[in-house]
Motif scaffolding. Sequence first.
Motif, short mmCIF file in Angstrom:
data_model
loop_
_atom_site.label_atom_id
_atom_site.label_comp_id
_atom_site.label_asym_id
_atom_site.label_seq_id
_atom_site.Cartn_x
_atom_site.Cartn_y
_atom_site.Cartn_z
N ALA A 122 -1.41 41.15 78.87
CA ALA A 122 -0.06 40.70 79.21
C ALA A 122 0.30 41.08 80.64
O ALA A 122 0.94 40.31 81.36
N ARG A 123 -0.15 42.27 81.08
CA ARG A 123 0.14 42.69 82.45
C ARG A 123 -0.67 41.86 83.46
O ARG A 123 -0.14 41.47 84.50
N ILE A 124 -1.93 41.60 83.15
CA ILE A 124 -2.76 40.76 84.03
C ILE A 124 -2.12 39.38 84.18
O ILE A 124 -2.11 38.78 85.26
N ALA A 125 -1.55 38.87 83.10
CA ALA A 125 -0.96 37.53 83.11
C ALA A 125 0.27 37.44 84.00
O ALA A 125 0.65 36.34 84.40
N THR A 126 0.88 38.59 84.32
CA THR A 126 2.08 38.54 85.18
C THR A 126 1.71 38.43 86.66
O THR A 126 2.59 38.16 87.49
N LEU A 127 0.45 38.64 87.01
CA LEU A 127 0.04 38.55 88.41
C LEU A 127 0.08 37.10 88.88
O LEU A 127 -0.29 36.19 88.15
N THR A 128 0.51 36.91 90.12
CA THR A 128 0.42 35.57 90.71
C THR A 128 -1.04 35.29 91.03
O THR A 128 -1.87 36.21 91.10
N PRO A 129 -1.42 34.01 91.24
CA PRO A 129 -2.81 33.71 91.60
C PRO A 129 -3.29 34.49 92.83
O PRO A 129 -4.42 34.98 92.86
N GLN A 130 -2.42 34.64 93.83
CA GLN A 130 -2.81 35.38 95.04
C GLN A 130 -3.00 36.86 94.73
O GLN A 130 -3.95 37.49 95.22
N GLN A 131 -2.13 37.43 93.92
CA GLN A 131 -2.27 38.83 93.55
C GLN A 131 -3.55 39.05 92.74
O GLN A 131 -4.26 40.04 92.93
N GLY B 103 -10.12 36.18 83.96
CA GLY B 103 -9.98 34.85 84.54
C GLY B 103 -9.36 33.87 83.56
O GLY B 103 -8.50 33.06 83.91
N LEU B 104 -9.80 33.94 82.31
CA LEU B 104 -9.22 33.11 81.25
C LEU B 104 -7.75 33.44 81.06
O LEU B 104 -6.91 32.54 80.93
N ILE B 105 -7.41 34.72 81.08
CA ILE B 105 -6.03 35.15 80.90
C ILE B 105 -5.15 34.60 82.02
O ILE B 105 -4.04 34.10 81.79
N GLN B 106 -5.65 34.67 83.26
CA GLN B 106 -4.91 34.13 84.40
C GLN B 106 -4.69 32.62 84.25
O GLN B 106 -3.59 32.11 84.46
N LEU B 107 -5.73 31.91 83.86
CA LEU B 107 -5.61 30.46 83.68
C LEU B 107 -4.60 30.11 82.60
O LEU B 107 -3.80 29.19 82.75
N ARG B 108 -4.63 30.84 81.48
CA ARG B 108 -3.69 30.57 80.40
C ARG B 108 -2.26 30.86 80.84
O ARG B 108 -1.33 30.18 80.43
N ALA B 109 -2.10 31.88 81.71
CA ALA B 109 -0.76 32.21 82.20
C ALA B 109 -0.24 31.14 83.15
O ALA B 109 0.93 30.76 83.09
N GLN B 110 -1.11 30.64 84.02
CA GLN B 110 -0.69 29.67 85.03
C GLN B 110 -0.59 28.25 84.47
O GLN B 110 0.21 27.44 84.93
N HIS B 111 -1.43 27.94 83.47
CA HIS B 111 -1.47 26.58 82.90
C HIS B 111 -1.51 26.67 81.38
O HIS B 111 -2.52 26.34 80.74
N PRO B 112 -0.41 27.11 80.77
CA PRO B 112 -0.40 27.37 79.32
C PRO B 112 -0.62 26.13 78.46
O PRO B 112 -1.05 26.26 77.31
N GLU B 113 -0.35 24.93 78.99
CA GLU B 113 -0.50 23.72 78.19
C GLU B 113 -1.91 23.13 78.27
O GLU B 113 -2.24 22.19 77.54
N LEU B 114 -2.75 23.66 79.16
CA LEU B 114 -4.08 23.08 79.38
C LEU B 114 -5.07 23.61 78.34
O LEU B 114 -5.28 24.82 78.24
N PRO B 115 -5.71 22.73 77.56
CA PRO B 115 -6.74 23.19 76.63
C PRO B 115 -7.97 23.70 77.40
O PRO B 115 -8.52 22.98 78.25
N VAL B 116 -8.36 24.93 77.14
CA VAL B 116 -9.50 25.55 77.81
C VAL B 116 -10.58 25.82 76.77
O VAL B 116 -10.34 26.50 75.76
N VAL B 117 -11.77 25.28 77.02
CA VAL B 117 -12.93 25.58 76.18
C VAL B 117 -13.92 26.37 77.02
O VAL B 117 -14.36 25.90 78.07
N VAL B 118 -14.25 27.57 76.57
CA VAL B 118 -15.20 28.40 77.29
C VAL B 118 -16.62 27.95 76.95
O VAL B 118 -16.95 27.75 75.78
N VAL B 119 -17.43 27.79 77.99
CA VAL B 119 -18.85 27.47 77.82
C VAL B 119 -19.63 28.61 78.46
O VAL B 119 -19.63 28.76 79.69
N SER B 120 -20.26 29.43 77.64
CA SER B 120 -20.81 30.68 78.16
C SER B 120 -22.19 30.99 77.60
O SER B 120 -22.52 30.60 76.47
N ALA B 121 -22.97 31.71 78.41
CA ALA B 121 -24.29 32.18 77.95
C ALA B 121 -24.16 33.46 77.13
O ALA B 121 -25.09 33.84 76.42
N ASN B 122 -23.02 34.13 77.24
CA ASN B 122 -22.78 35.33 76.45
C ASN B 122 -22.23 34.91 75.09
O ASN B 122 -21.06 34.54 74.98
#
Length: 212
Positions: free
Chosen positions: A147-156, A69-88
Amino acid sequence: MDAQYTIVIADDHPLFRNALFQSVHMAVSKANLLEADSLDTLLQLLDKEPDVDLLLLDLKMPGANGMSGLIQLRAQHPELPVVVVSANEEAAVIRQVRHHGAFGFIPKSSDMRELISALNQVLDGEPYFPPGIGDDEDDPELDALAARIATLTPQQYKVLCMLSDGLLNKQIAYELNVSEATIKAHMTAIFRKLGVKNRTQAVILLNELSDE
């Protein structure tokens, strides 16, 4: 901080979203706070709100499917700063998060003071990661998969996640309100982009990027 920031909190647990809301308001006096409870909702929101300053992302939201999910977000919105907040909070997970382009990682176990300090740091333009976490060792196979996951469109990507949940083509078509022929076309494209021959192989690859 008095500047106006637009911050998105993406987490499927209302109680934790509320806790983050309070923390952000304590760190930033004038914040425009938006929320999403799934990856699908988040992607729709980001399409409507192009000027988001920071995304606080839970890896375990519906549709996020861990690291992919993070990889998809970075691919679709590369300029957006993403901070993960996780229990893991395993070191390996934090290293993967950084390796895949996140701007920071805040453990869900952080107390209010730590959370506010981390938020201030990232809004000042400085990445935040828990101390003592070294750089991730390169894994060429996982990097190639990412890199392959990042090539998928959001719908894919959505179709792939539904495959992972065990849904049949007919069920996916119903959920997405499209024809089965459209789903089959998506599947063909997904298999080609991932370099696999069937849905089982595609799901296995997706699960390799799980955060567990």
